[in-house]
Design an enzyme around this catalytic site. Sequence first.
Site, PDB file in Angstrom:
ATOM      1  CG  HIS A 124      18.057 -88.980  42.984  1.00 28.86           C
ATOM      2  ND1 HIS A 124      19.197 -89.616  42.478  1.00 28.86           N
ATOM      3  CD2 HIS A 124      17.311 -88.982  41.827  1.00 28.86           C
ATOM      4  CE1 HIS A 124      19.003 -89.878  41.133  1.00 28.86           C
ATOM      5  NE2 HIS A 124      17.781 -89.403  40.928  1.00 28.86           N
ATOM      6  CD  GLN A 169      12.641 -91.622  31.289  1.00 30.23           C
ATOM      7  OE1 GLN A 169      11.462 -91.692  32.059  1.00 30.23           O
ATOM      8  NE2 GLN A 169      13.581 -90.890  31.794  1.00 30.23           N
TER       9      GLN A 169
END
Length: 283
Positions: free
Chosen positions: A37, A61
């Site tokens: 990230h 999700q």
Amino acid sequence: MIVTGNIDILRKIVSKERKNAKIISFVPTMGALHKGHLSLVKRAKKDADFLVASIFINPLQFGPREDHKRYPRTKKKDQDLLSNEGVDLLFYPQLKVMYDSNFSVFVDELSFSNVLCGKSRPGHFRGVCTVVAKLFNIVNPDIVYFGQKDYQQVQIVKRLVRDLNFPIKIKILPIVREKNGLAMSSRNNYLSKERKKEAACLYEALLLAKRLINDGKRNQLEIIDEMKKVVKYSKNNKIDYIKIVNVDTLKETKKIKGKILIVLAVYVGGIRLIDNIILNVKK
Ligand code: PAF
């Protein structure tokens, strides 16, 4: 760094920045941040004048038997990391801010969403597309950053941007790996030291495939069989899929030629991990 979970406040801040003709970059995440990230955030900081990140663990999700409830939540650490990287604005919404109790509109991509991870995780990419479309509408960025580890996700988001006319550029950055080759992932947090060692086999299998192809092997079934042997050396590993596909269509390719994606998903001690490499096979 300003932190807000309020859509109106976020929009006001971003539109004020826009008036100064600034380029807005955006890194969407589900938190539990790692060096993968941070590589996106660092690049996004370089490319733009105003950097927005988001942390939202999107329930849509996750399948009913997946890890939504136990997904790692490391709010304080994540905020510190983002603030140290110079993120200007962090969107950290509550569930009810993102989804009304009778939320009823979803975004579905129909070309790439039912193969590879989509086949094993029905509804996953519908959840991703829906939240990503919402985040794009809320943040209104110029450039958005994704990692190559989620190659299929990126292909799907590219379609979303194209087909729903979002004026957004997508940038894909390389996979960041642990010392043993294991691709960085928030789910690595679930792995014990032992399992982490065993999880290196995903990348080892990819490197083996690369070596075999470089040595002239072109039979995809044989290559995949060799990869399976590497992954199955431990009884803790269970293969979800190992595939060689065309980078653009994600369709299995019998001919190993041109740009191919070698991609796999493996359960290591019950934790589902994914990885991939892209090769350009000249002849
Ligand atoms: O890749 C992720 O972390 C998530 O799928 C994303 C893009 C933040 C959407 O929830």
